[in-house]
Motif scaffolding. Structure first.
Motif, short mmCIF file in Angstrom:
data_model
loop_
_atom_site.label_atom_id
_atom_site.label_comp_id
_atom_site.label_asym_id
_atom_site.label_seq_id
_atom_site.Cartn_x
_atom_site.Cartn_y
_atom_site.Cartn_z
N UNK A 1 12.69 10.62 -31.82
CA UNK A 1 12.71 9.20 -32.18
C UNK A 1 11.50 8.81 -33.02
N UNK A 2 10.41 9.56 -32.91
CA UNK A 2 9.23 9.23 -33.73
C UNK A 2 8.99 10.24 -34.85
N UNK A 3 9.74 11.34 -34.87
CA UNK A 3 9.55 12.33 -35.93
C UNK A 3 10.68 12.31 -36.96
N UNK A 4 11.88 11.88 -36.56
CA UNK A 4 13.00 11.81 -37.49
C UNK A 4 12.88 10.55 -38.34
N UNK A 5 12.91 10.69 -39.64
CA UNK A 5 12.68 9.56 -40.54
C UNK A 5 13.69 8.45 -40.34
N UNK A 6 14.93 8.80 -39.90
CA UNK A 6 15.96 7.78 -39.71
C UNK A 6 15.64 6.82 -38.58
N UNK A 7 14.97 7.34 -37.54
CA UNK A 7 14.76 6.54 -36.33
C UNK A 7 13.33 6.03 -36.20
N UNK A 8 12.43 6.54 -37.02
CA UNK A 8 11.02 6.23 -36.85
C UNK A 8 10.74 4.73 -37.00
N UNK A 9 11.43 4.07 -37.92
CA UNK A 9 11.18 2.64 -38.11
C UNK A 9 11.63 1.83 -36.91
N UNK A 10 12.71 2.26 -36.26
CA UNK A 10 13.15 1.58 -35.03
C UNK A 10 12.11 1.74 -33.94
N UNK A 11 11.58 2.96 -33.79
CA UNK A 11 10.56 3.16 -32.77
C UNK A 11 9.29 2.39 -33.10
N UNK A 12 9.00 2.23 -34.38
CA UNK A 12 7.82 1.46 -34.77
C UNK A 12 7.94 -0.01 -34.35
N UNK A 13 9.17 -0.47 -34.11
CA UNK A 13 9.35 -1.83 -33.60
C UNK A 13 9.35 -1.86 -32.07
N UNK A 14 9.75 -0.75 -31.46
CA UNK A 14 9.74 -0.66 -29.99
C UNK A 14 8.32 -0.53 -29.46
N UNK A 15 7.52 0.31 -30.12
CA UNK A 15 6.19 0.66 -29.63
C UNK A 15 5.29 -0.55 -29.36
N UNK A 16 5.15 -1.49 -30.30
CA UNK A 16 4.24 -2.60 -30.02
C UNK A 16 4.68 -3.48 -28.86
N UNK A 17 5.97 -3.52 -28.59
CA UNK A 17 6.43 -4.30 -27.43
C UNK A 17 6.00 -3.63 -26.14
N UNK A 18 6.16 -2.31 -26.08
CA UNK A 18 5.71 -1.58 -24.89
C UNK A 18 4.20 -1.69 -24.72
N UNK A 19 3.48 -1.58 -25.83
CA UNK A 19 2.02 -1.70 -25.77
C UNK A 19 1.61 -3.10 -25.30
N UNK A 20 2.27 -4.09 -25.83
CA UNK A 20 1.96 -5.48 -25.48
C UNK A 20 2.09 -5.72 -23.98
N UNK A 21 3.08 -5.11 -23.36
CA UNK A 21 3.34 -5.35 -21.94
C UNK A 21 2.83 -4.21 -21.06
N UNK A 22 2.02 -3.35 -21.66
CA UNK A 22 1.33 -2.27 -20.94
C UNK A 22 2.31 -1.37 -20.17
N UNK A 23 3.40 -1.02 -20.85
CA UNK A 23 4.39 -0.09 -20.29
C UNK A 23 4.02 1.32 -20.71
N UNK A 24 3.92 2.23 -19.75
CA UNK A 24 3.63 3.62 -20.05
C UNK A 24 4.84 4.26 -20.74
N UNK A 25 4.59 5.02 -21.81
CA UNK A 25 5.69 5.74 -22.45
C UNK A 25 5.21 7.13 -22.87
N UNK A 26 6.14 8.06 -22.83
CA UNK A 26 5.86 9.45 -23.13
C UNK A 26 7.00 10.03 -23.96
N UNK A 27 6.80 11.26 -24.46
CA UNK A 27 7.79 11.89 -25.31
C UNK A 27 8.18 13.26 -24.75
N UNK A 28 9.46 13.56 -24.82
CA UNK A 28 9.99 14.82 -24.34
C UNK A 28 10.10 15.81 -25.49
N UNK A 29 9.55 17.00 -25.31
CA UNK A 29 9.69 18.06 -26.30
C UNK A 29 10.91 18.91 -25.99
#
Length: 282
Positions: A16-44
């Motif tokens: 979701x953060x490495x594929x160019x198609x989805x990266x912009x969507x995640x770029x909108x998700x990330x600040x919301x999670x940061x704003x509300x101090x939600x822990x997030x991680x990535x699965x390899x």
């Protein structure tokens, strides 16, 4: 079972953060999670941008059930079928394995009930149906309820149709435009259980390039603690305003953050599909 409001950590596929198609969507998700101090991680070691379906289901803080992930809808696209055992191993996770073939997106739960569609029978044809439900109830440690599988739906998941508001109330896609057989099956389940429900607007969106788009499905939101990331679509004939009114009325004490992730939605899933949520060990 652990419910979404009790969970505090969100996982995403690395895609979701490495594929160019989805990266912009995640770029909108990330600040919301940061704003509300939600822990997030990535699965390899994942093979696509989805997450919910191939990951374990959390029963209690220290108990996870990993179901077999061999969905029939990917039988001709095995390059997109993530290996759940590899993912668990590479990400330092632990789970109890089950041979039952079941996607995480087909399990919608409150504390003492889980709703699945009858697609689970098609995915496990060698099982006696009553024995299958009994084993699922044992593994999930909860009552299993069934709603119909929409036959022309690609995945047949319950998380595109219903969500629990609380232990006695469901949110369901507005019934007036549903197939009659699905509506009858849902109403039968309601009658047998005594559950009540609130209807959520939805609409169909035609996309010539993407047959199985999820644009128009509002119930596939992300609930994590007190935060709800709620999909809006901002396309012609949308029902964004009506849907926001519903979600705000049923969760008046929650933080509702509307977000457009149509880059992801056009491939058939939304916020619940693209995430895996857990209550982390203290």
């Amino acid at each position: 079972m652990i419910i979404d409001k009790e969970k505090d950590t969100v996982y995403f596929s690395e895609h979701i953060r490495t594929n160019y198609e989805f990266r912009s969507a995640f770029d909108r998700i990330k600040p919301i999670l940061d704003k509300h101090q939600i822990n997030y991680r990535f699965l390899s070691n994942t093979k696509d941008n989805w997450c919910r379906d191939y990951m374990p289901i959390q029963i209690s803080e220290d108990k996870f059930i990993q179901f077999r992930y061999e969905p029939s809808y990917l039988k001709n696209d095995l390059d997109l079928q993530s290996n759940s055992q590899d993912i668990i191993k590479h990400n330092g996770l632990k789970a109890e394995n089950s041979s039952i073939n079941l996607d995480g997106g087909n399990v919608v739960n409150c504390t003492d009930k889980a709703i699945l569609t009858t697609r689970v029978f098609k995915e496990n044809p060698t099982w006696d149906q009553s024995e299958l439900i009994g084993e699922l109830e044992r593994l999930l440690n909860t009552q299993v309820l069934l709603i119909p599988d929409i036959t022309n739906d690609l995945t047949g998941h319950s998380d595109g149709h219903v969500r629990f508001i609380n232990n006695s109330t469901l949110m369901v896609n507005e019934l007036q435009n549903e197939y009659l057989y699905w509506k009858k099956g849902f109403e039968r389940m309601i009658k047998n259980t005594g559950l009540t429900f609130v209807e959520m607007p939805w609409f169909e969106y035609q996309d010539k390039k993407h047959k199985h788009t999820a644009v128009g499905c509002y119930v596939n939101y992300l609930e994590i603690g007190d935060l709800i990331l709620f999909p809006i679509f901002e396309v012609p004939r949308n029902k964004d305003e009506q849907a926001l009114n519903v979600i705000q009325s049923v969760f008046p004490e929650r933080i509702i953050e509307p977000i457009n992730i149509n880059e992801i939605a056009k491939y058939g899933g939304l916020l619940n599909c693209a995430t895996w949520t857990i209550k982390a060990l203290a």
